[in-house]
Write a protein that holds these residues in place. Structure first.
Motif, mmCIF file in Angstrom:
data_model
loop_
_atom_site.group_PDB
_atom_site.id
_atom_site.type_symbol
_atom_site.label_atom_id
_atom_site.label_comp_id
_atom_site.label_asym_id
_atom_site.label_seq_id
_atom_site.Cartn_x
_atom_site.Cartn_y
_atom_site.Cartn_z
ATOM 1 N N GLU A 29 2.358 7.547 -4.656
ATOM 2 C CA GLU A 29 1.928 8.079 -5.968
ATOM 3 C C GLU A 29 0.597 8.815 -5.832
ATOM 4 O O GLU A 29 0.355 9.829 -6.469
ATOM 5 C CB GLU A 29 1.702 6.934 -6.957
ATOM 6 C CG GLU A 29 2.937 6.155 -7.329
ATOM 7 C CD GLU A 29 2.557 4.864 -8.054
ATOM 8 O OE1 GLU A 29 1.495 4.818 -8.687
ATOM 9 O OE2 GLU A 29 3.345 3.893 -7.946
ATOM 10 N N LYS A 30 -0.248 8.298 -5.003
ATOM 11 C CA LYS A 30 -1.616 8.819 -4.898
ATOM 12 C C LYS A 30 -1.676 10.202 -4.249
ATOM 13 O O LYS A 30 -2.493 11.029 -4.615
ATOM 14 C CB LYS A 30 -2.458 7.833 -4.084
ATOM 15 C CG LYS A 30 -3.883 7.737 -4.542
ATOM 16 C CD LYS A 30 -4.596 6.601 -3.859
ATOM 17 C CE LYS A 30 -6.054 6.615 -4.287
ATOM 18 N NZ LYS A 30 -6.863 5.675 -3.543
ATOM 19 N N GLY A 31 -0.828 10.451 -3.296
ATOM 20 C CA GLY A 31 -0.808 11.765 -2.647
ATOM 21 C C GLY A 31 -1.889 11.921 -1.586
ATOM 22 O O GLY A 31 -2.765 11.069 -1.440
ATOM 23 N N ALA A 75 1.917 15.038 1.848
ATOM 24 C CA ALA A 75 1.888 13.707 2.468
ATOM 25 C C ALA A 75 1.397 12.661 1.465
ATOM 26 O O ALA A 75 0.826 12.988 0.425
ATOM 27 C CB ALA A 75 0.982 13.726 3.681
ATOM 28 N N ALA A 76 1.622 11.395 1.824
ATOM 29 C CA ALA A 76 1.124 10.296 0.995
ATOM 30 C C ALA A 76 -0.315 10.001 1.398
ATOM 31 O O ALA A 76 -0.795 10.498 2.417
ATOM 32 C CB ALA A 76 1.981 9.063 1.222
ATOM 33 N N ALA A 77 -0.988 9.216 0.560
ATOM 34 C CA ALA A 77 -2.353 8.803 0.917
ATOM 35 C C ALA A 77 -2.292 8.012 2.225
ATOM 36 O O ALA A 77 -1.321 7.292 2.468
ATOM 37 C CB ALA A 77 -2.930 7.945 -0.207
ATOM 38 N N ALA A 105 0.842 -1.210 0.000
ATOM 39 C CA ALA A 105 0.000 0.000 0.000
ATOM 40 C C ALA A 105 0.873 1.254 0.000
ATOM 41 O O ALA A 105 0.545 2.243 -0.649
ATOM 42 C CB ALA A 105 -0.930 -0.016 1.206
ATOM 43 N N LYS A 106 1.992 1.177 0.713
ATOM 44 C CA LYS A 106 2.887 2.343 0.764
ATOM 45 C C LYS A 106 3.389 2.718 -0.626
ATOM 46 O O LYS A 106 3.508 3.895 -0.964
ATOM 47 C CB LYS A 106 4.077 2.035 1.674
ATOM 48 C CG LYS A 106 3.838 2.357 3.135
ATOM 49 C CD LYS A 106 5.075 2.057 3.942
ATOM 50 C CE LYS A 106 4.717 1.923 5.414
ATOM 51 N NZ LYS A 106 5.735 1.220 6.183
#
Lengths: 163, 808
Positions: free
Chosen positions: B88-90, B321-323, B82-83
């Motif tokens: 990529e997702k933000g 940050a990441a999602a 998931a990381k």
């Protein structure tokens, strides 16, 4: 105020129902502050109520909404009593606050000339509302030996809305 | 049943096959290179691809169910995968709840780009603080004071005029207006004095009439004017309010405009700010009041007004940050969906938008939420609530009572928040299959199944890769370095854990436990390295901690409480082998199986099944061996046998078919009268054609019989007979292997029931010859002869020639 303060033996407050008690009281205090005096209060009832109530067609219009009811002798007496009680109560409050003793006497308007019996000496002071000047009794009072102090107070013929 | 290929001699299993040792590892122990995900989760390529697929597909229902046993480090794998995608997702939008000024029971949800929620909250706090200063200042301004005085003067003038004209009119008509404490009395005057009844009566009739008329008219006029007074007062108040609004509006708009400019790109926030501005203007009076001391537990009205402009930021993140990847270990309804809290005030429970709390769904919105399915299913209402959220694609924060319609009190109903989330459920396989079978919606919502393998092939490459995984886990846990011999022992233990010498277990939690425990024992002997002896000690100590029950059983056998013979021969009695599974503790022990036979109608009674102590698989095994018996012997005549089989001194349940070879052997022994060696134990299932099939727990079973024999004294006569197909599963402990090497213990592997019978009886089983007969003096011949005898006896009996009139 129309008079300066000097040493006095007796100070009398002459009150009519519509007089401003607070203003008259302050005037009296100035005369009893430093010297031992006797404070006499005389409340003169207003016989306009009884006279108006004697008429069969007089009615009292309520200040709150304008409703009317018969203005009877009973109602006139009730108004008188309430006014006397209120005046005496207020005087007691003020006297307690100032640590002063006083006497309280009620006179009918027709008994007003008896006021002269309370202030016989030249060193006595009679304090009353300046409105008194407009009343017939003023002529008799003006002849007294004592000093007369008339205090400017709100007009007793103020508009019905001034309450 | 056909004849089986005969072997002149059943050889023991070679020592080398009893335990496949690990040696010649070729991995770089000193390597600092980090393993890839595929290397770390060795052999899980299928599951990794499935999880990646599920995570990447952004379509409805593509949520993931990860199937695998507890301890297989499913969470770690999901988290790492998931990381990769989360980066990529933000970051997702920030969300907050704010007051709904038109309906406070339905708090409004506002979204802002990531990072701006915190900013917005601070900006609103600052705005209110500023307004609390600016509004009183505006009202203390001279301009306001002057305007107010002007309004008051205007009103007073209007009132004065009202009474002045009345007084003048009354005076003109010689009528006095007397004031009582509660009203007014109109009375006739003569020379300024109130006339009494006597004076009035003396007046001419005409004058009296005129006075009465005047008083009546003036009374009506007075009434009209009294009624006018409240209207004038009201008009005055409205003018003052209008002035106040004007002043407030000016003071507020100056401060508001800057904020509106900041959020002009966010229409919903802008609309909210407009409402705030309007509400502040409507409640300007509250801002003018000075903070007055109040009882600490009483919230005053002003503070409630100010609180209504606060921002309840329920989800926020940094803009870069990441999602989010959220794992909720306790997915209770409020923890998952969110809740509305209450505060106690004077015995009442109160709430507002500030007490709305987000749950894991909101926290993970825009990212990934990882849940354990057994915890989800174990908590009331959670599974249904989760499905509803996924179907409706929104989070509706409400209590279960409200959801189910049980709540009758007025509750806060926060505006639902759109949901864009990927759910990853982690659970054991049976739960996945159960949900697939019984929940029709499950398949629509969890379209991707990632099935983790329990073990991997023990190839040379995999062993080396496994050693690297072990090495990395050692480093991650900051354990002492393991030397090669220790890692080889670990590899061997992993094969034992997999119950297969050709596979390696991927149960990572048990691997970690072994590493930690070996590290402990190495430290105990103050070593700087973990060696093979430490791994062995860890295994020994673990077995020691867990073998209380096993010791009790062995002790009971030793003291002949549990009757197990390990020497001599006996007809119709055989040592079977059973496995006890007590969670982490798992061990084998021998169990006596006996069979009795007599003339009958061809039925074999399984006593365990009759008393409901036998499971379905065990019963199936007994029925199969009955069928095998019927097919193998005297096929042309009715099977006229009555047999019964029982596990002696077994008071718990019996399950599995791994005793069917033992049961068949006992039955054949009973029929033929050929005794069975009691120094042997046997395990294996058998099919209708007499083929012996592999069974589970083979290592524990052999070791269990070995322990009992050891207690009685090993003399080289003791042996275990196992299915040949189980030889590849052998990973016996080193003590048993050494005993076999020293010829103190033996393991035989058989392919057919006949072979087992031969080993157990020491007598040939015998194959049918061309004349259709089994050779003389073989077990099979003796069995068949006895069955023929039974059949003829039964026939005689049926014809009335039998001596015994009793029926079977």
């Amino acid at each position: 105020m129309t008079s300066d303060r000097t040493d006095v033996r007796r100070v009398m407050l002459a009150l009519w129902e519509t007089s401003s008690l607070q203003d008259l009281w302050h005037a009296a205090l100035q005369h009893i502050a430093d010297s031992p005096v006797e404070l006499v209060t005389v409340y003169v009832t207003d016989d306009r109520w009884r006279r108006a109530a004697s008429l069969p067609f007089t009615r009292e219009v309520s200040r709150f909404g304008g409703g009317t009811r018969d203005f009877t002798q009973v109602r006139a007496e009730q108004i008188d009593k309430e006014a006397v009680a209120e005046a005496e109560h207020r005087l007691k409050e003020l006297a307690t606050e100032a640590s002063i003793e006083f006497s309280f006497t009620v006179l009918g308007e027709h008994e007003a000339p008896k006021i002269g019996e309370f202030v016989t000496s030249e060193s006595d002071v009679l304090i009353a509302s300046a409105v008194l000047k407009r009343r017939p009794i003023y002529a008799e009072i003006a002849r007294l030996k004592c000093r007369i102090l008339l205090v400017d107070t709100p007009d007793d013929a103020a508009s019905p809305d001034d309450s | 049943m056909p004849n089986h290929p005969e072997r002149s001699h059943i050889p023991p299993v070679a020592v080398g096959k009893l335990r496949r040792v690990c040696q010649s590892l070729s991995f770089d122990e000193a390597s600092t290179e980090k393993n890839t995900i595929a290397e770390t989760y060795l052999g899980q390529d299928r599951a990794i691809d499935a999880i990646r697929f599920g995570i990447e597909v952004d379509s409805e229902g593509y949520n993931v169910f990860v199937l695998g046993p507890l301890g297989s480090h499913r969470h770690g794998l999901v988290s790492e995968l998931a990381k990769e995608r989360a980066r990529e997702k933000g970051a997702p939008d920030d969300w907050c709840y704010v007051n709904n000024f038109s309906n406070a029971e339905r708090p409004r949800a506002l979204s802002l780009p990531a990072g701006r929620g915190t900013e917005f909250k601070a900006a609103m706090q600052a705005l209110i603080a500023e307004i609390r200063l600016a509004i009183p200042a505006a009202f203390e301004n001279d301009d306001y004071g002057n305007q107010l005085k002007a309004l008051e003067a205007e009103t007073q003038k209007e009132l004065d005029e009202l009474w002045r004209t009345l007084h003048e009119q009354a005076a003109r008509e010689n009528i006095g207006v007397l004031q009582t404490p509660t009203g007014y009395v109109l009375a006739p005057l003569i020379d300024g004095k109130v006339v009494d009844d006597k004076e009035f009566d003396e007046l001419p009739e005409e004058e009296r009439k005129a006075i009465k008329g005047s008083i009546k008219r003036l009374s009506e006029e007075l009434q009209t004017r009294i009624e006018t007074v409240p209207k004038i007062r009201k008009r005055h108040r409205e003018r003052v309010r209008s002035l106040d609004r004007e002043v407030t509006s000016h003071a507020v708009s100056v401060l508001h405009d800057d904020l509106k400019k900041t959020y002009e790109d966010l229409p919903s926030v802008l609309a909210y700010l407009e409402e705030v501005q309007q509400d502040i203007i409507d409640n300007a009076q509250e801002f003018r009041q000075k903070d007055s001391p109040t009882l600490p537990f009483l919230a005053n009205h002003s503070s409630a007004i100010f609180a209504s402009y606060e921002v309840n930021l329920i989800v926020s993140s940094e803009s870069d940050a990441a999602a989010p990847i959220v794992y909720e270990p306790n997915p209770s309804y409020p923890n998952l969906i969110g809740k509305v809290e209450h505060r106690a005030e004077m015995g009442a429970l109160l709430t507002d938008f500030r007490l709305v709390r987000s749950g894991a769904l909101m926290q993970a919105n825009g990212g990934y939420l990882v849940l354990d399915i057994h915890r989800v299913l174990g908590r009331p209402f959670v599974w249904e609530a989760l499905k509803q959220a996924l179907f409706t694609k929104q989070v509706r924060i409400e209590s279960p009572a409200e959801t189910l319609g049980f709540a009758s009190t007025t509750m806060l109903k926060p505006e639902p928040i759109p949901l864009d989330i990927k759910i990853v459920l982690i659970g054991e396989r049976w739960l996945y299959y159960l949900l697939s079978a019984y929940d029709r919606e499950f398949g629509d919502l969890f379209k991707v199944a990632a099935d983790l393998d329990d073990d991997i092939e023990r190839s040379t490459d995999n062993v080396d890769a496994y050693a690297r995984v072990v090495s990395e886990r050692i480093k991650q846990r900051d354990l002492l370095p393991f030397d090669t011999s220790a890692i080889e022992k670990i590899i061997e233990q992993r094969a034992r854990r997999a119950e297969d010498s050709e596979r390696l277990s991927m149960h990572m939690r048990s691997l970690d436990d072994l590493l930690i425990q070996a590290d402990h024992w190495a430290r105990q002997r103050e070593s700087e390295r973990v060696e093979a002896a430490d791994v062995n000690e860890a295994i020994r100590q673990r077995n020691y901690r867990q073998n209380r029950v096993q010791n009790k059983i062995v002790d009971a056998i030793k003291r002949d409480t549990l009757l197990i013979d390990t020497a001599g021969d006996c007809v119709g009695q055989v040592n079977g082998l059973s496995v006890v599974d007590l969670g982490e503790a798992r061990f084998g022990h021998p169990v006596r199986i006996t069979a009795t036979t007599r003339v009958g109608k061809g039925d074999v009674i399984d006593i365990e099944r009759e008393v409901k102590l036998g499971g379905a698989i065990h019963s199936k095994g007994v029925l199969i061996l009955s069928a095998a018996l019927a097919a193998r012997y005297a096929p042309d005549i009715p099977l006229s046998l009555h047999g019964s089989i029982v596990f002696e001194q077994s008071y718990g349940g019996v399950e599995g078919d791994s005793a069917s070879v033992a049961e068949l052997s006992a039955l054949l022994s009973s029929i033929s009268g050929v005794p069975i060696r009691q120094n042997f134990a046997v395990t294996g299932s058998v099919n209708q054609l007499g083929r012996v099939q592999a069974v589970g727990g083979i290592n524990e079973k052999i070791e269990g019989f070995y322990e009992v024999c050891k207690e009685r004294g090993l003399d080289g006569s003791h042996a275990v007979v196992i299915p040949e197909d189980n030889v590849k599963h052998l990973m016996l402990n080193e003590e048993v292997v050494d005993a076999v090497a020293n010829k103190l213990f033996t393991v035989y592997a058989v392919r057919y029931a006949d072979e087992a019978v031969e080993v157990l009886t020491g007598k040939p089983a015998g194959n049918r010859s061309d004349d259709g007969q089994f050779p003389v003096d073989t077990v099979n011949r003796l069995v068949e002869d006895k069955l023929v005898q039974y059949a003829s006896k039964r026939q005689r009996f049926a014809e009335g020639g039998g001596g015994d009139k009793r029926q079977d």
